[in-house]
Each structure stands twice: as structure tokens, then as C-alpha cells.
Motif scaffolding. Structure first.
Motif, PDB file in Angstrom:
ATOM      1  N   TYR A   6     -11.415 -63.675  33.781  1.00  0.00           N
ATOM      2  CA  TYR A   6     -10.436 -62.892  32.702  1.00  0.00           C
ATOM      3  C   TYR A   6     -10.188 -63.650  31.591  1.00  0.00           C
ATOM      4  O   TYR A   6     -10.230 -64.352  31.205  1.00  0.00           O
ATOM      5  N   VAL A   7     -10.152 -62.119  30.658  1.00  0.00           N
ATOM      6  CA  VAL A   7     -10.183 -62.663  29.242  1.00  0.00           C
ATOM      7  C   VAL A   7      -8.984 -62.612  28.511  1.00  0.00           C
ATOM      8  O   VAL A   7      -7.826 -61.423  28.734  1.00  0.00           O
ATOM      9  N   GLU A   8      -8.930 -63.590  27.752  1.00  0.00           N
ATOM     10  CA  GLU A   8      -7.540 -63.572  26.873  1.00  0.00           C
ATOM     11  C   GLU A   8      -7.683 -64.093  25.799  1.00  0.00           C
ATOM     12  O   GLU A   8      -9.181 -64.892  24.833  1.00  0.00           O
ATOM     13  N   LYS A   9      -6.589 -63.760  24.674  1.00  0.00           N
ATOM     14  CA  LYS A   9      -7.593 -64.520  23.022  1.00  0.00           C
ATOM     15  C   LYS A   9      -6.282 -65.188  22.935  1.00  0.00           C
ATOM     16  O   LYS A   9      -5.535 -65.957  23.886  1.00  0.00           O
ATOM     17  N   ASP A  10      -6.746 -66.850  22.323  1.00  0.00           N
ATOM     18  CA  ASP A  10      -6.695 -68.129  22.129  1.00  0.00           C
ATOM     19  C   ASP A  10      -5.405 -68.502  20.764  1.00  0.00           C
ATOM     20  O   ASP A  10      -5.270 -66.970  20.306  1.00  0.00           O
ATOM     21  N   PHE A  11      -4.798 -69.264  20.893  1.00  0.00           N
ATOM     22  CA  PHE A  11      -3.967 -68.816  19.121  1.00  0.00           C
ATOM     23  C   PHE A  11      -4.687 -69.089  18.240  1.00  0.00           C
ATOM     24  O   PHE A  11      -3.865 -68.686  17.510  1.00  0.00           O
ATOM     25  N   MET A  12      -6.162 -68.920  18.371  1.00  0.00           N
ATOM     26  CA  MET A  12      -7.190 -68.864  17.275  1.00  0.00           C
ATOM     27  C   MET A  12      -7.822 -67.937  17.406  1.00  0.00           C
ATOM     28  O   MET A  12      -8.406 -67.357  15.703  1.00  0.00           O
ATOM     29  N   GLY A  13      -7.269 -66.941  18.112  1.00  0.00           N
ATOM     30  CA  GLY A  13      -7.964 -65.388  18.072  1.00  0.00           C
ATOM     31  C   GLY A  13      -9.801 -65.400  18.813  1.00  0.00           C
ATOM     32  O   GLY A  13      -9.741 -64.350  18.351  1.00  0.00           O
ATOM     33  N   ASP A  14      -9.965 -66.309  19.357  1.00  0.00           N
ATOM     34  CA  ASP A  14     -11.148 -66.999  19.910  1.00  0.00           C
ATOM     35  C   ASP A  14     -10.799 -65.615  21.194  1.00  0.00           C
ATOM     36  O   ASP A  14     -10.290 -65.746  21.870  1.00  0.00           O
ATOM     37  N   GLN A  15     -11.605 -65.281  21.380  1.00  0.00           N
ATOM     38  CA  GLN A  15     -12.301 -65.151  23.237  1.00  0.00           C
ATOM     39  C   GLN A  15     -12.302 -66.046  24.272  1.00  0.00           C
ATOM     40  O   GLN A  15     -12.433 -66.378  23.996  1.00  0.00           O
ATOM     41  N   ASN A  67      -1.138 -58.468  33.880  1.00  0.00           N
ATOM     42  CA  ASN A  67      -0.912 -59.560  32.587  1.00  0.00           C
ATOM     43  C   ASN A  67      -1.439 -58.592  31.465  1.00  0.00           C
ATOM     44  O   ASN A  67      -2.764 -59.217  31.280  1.00  0.00           O
ATOM     45  N   PRO A  68      -1.037 -58.409  30.899  1.00  0.00           N
ATOM     46  CA  PRO A  68      -1.499 -57.806  29.624  1.00  0.00           C
ATOM     47  C   PRO A  68      -2.515 -57.306  28.595  1.00  0.00           C
ATOM     48  O   PRO A  68      -3.331 -57.035  27.956  1.00  0.00           O
ATOM     49  N   GLN A  69      -1.789 -59.254  28.703  1.00  0.00           N
ATOM     50  CA  GLN A  69      -2.817 -60.136  27.415  1.00  0.00           C
ATOM     51  C   GLN A  69      -4.172 -60.444  28.300  1.00  0.00           C
ATOM     52  O   GLN A  69      -4.637 -61.368  27.453  1.00  0.00           O
ATOM     53  N   ARG A  70      -4.231 -60.459  29.145  1.00  0.00           N
ATOM     54  CA  ARG A  70      -5.377 -61.332  29.759  1.00  0.00           C
ATOM     55  C   ARG A  70      -5.960 -59.647  30.893  1.00  0.00           C
ATOM     56  O   ARG A  70      -5.433 -59.547  31.675  1.00  0.00           O
TER      57      ARG A  70
END
Length: 84
Positions: A6-15, A67-70
Motif C-alpha cells: 500500500y502506497v501513500e504520501k507522508d507529510f513531507m510528500g515522500d512515497q 482509502n483513496p489516499q492509499r
């Protein structure tokens, strides 16, 4: 072997990628290319840290798209490193 990541962006914008079948195994990258390049080394390090001689089997559960963010995706992990 194919594993769901599962891929999502963290608070710094990294994958950031997580593996439900490999608890505690995470991978990070500046973008998708970096993330994908880091999968194999991250899984190898995770297996070594956990003293595994074989990876757990991949689940045949359907990916969770709620979850559309993941974003779920299948990634190939080469288990040959466990043979040596």
C-alpha cells in the motif's frame, strides 16, 4: 513472489509503502521510481532483522480500495537472497 504493497504520501510528500503480509516492513522514496527501487533492499533488511529463512506466504486477500489516499499495488520480491 508477489506481495501487496500500500502506497501513500507522508507529510513531507515522500512515497511510503507498507506490506500487510510483512508486518513492520516499510519502504520510502522521493517518488515512485525511488520507492520501487527500494522495495527489494527493504524486504531483505526486514527478513534479516527478523531472522527469517523464508518469507511468509503472500495473502490471497483482495486489496483494500476503500482509502483513496492509499494505493494498493502488487510488487515482485525476489526470494533468492534467502538461498545464500
Amino acid at each position: 513472489m508477489l506481495y501487496t504493497m500500500y502506497v501513500e504520501k507522508d507529510f513531507m510528500g515522500d512515497q511510503v509503502g507498507t506490506f500487510p503480509d510483512l508486518p513492520g516492513c516499510t519502504v520510502e522514496g522521493d517518488g515512485m521510481d525511488d520507492l520501487m527501487a527500494a522495495v527489494q533492499p527493504a524486504v531483505e533488511a526486514w527478513a534479516a532483522e527478523n531472522g527469517l529463512s523464508a518469507l511468509p506466504p503472500a495473502s490471497d486477500a483482495e486489496p483494500d480500495f476503500s482509502n483513496p489516499q492509499r494505493m494498493p499495488m502488487l510488487v515482485e520480491v525476489d526470494e533468492a537472497f534467502l538461498q545464500g
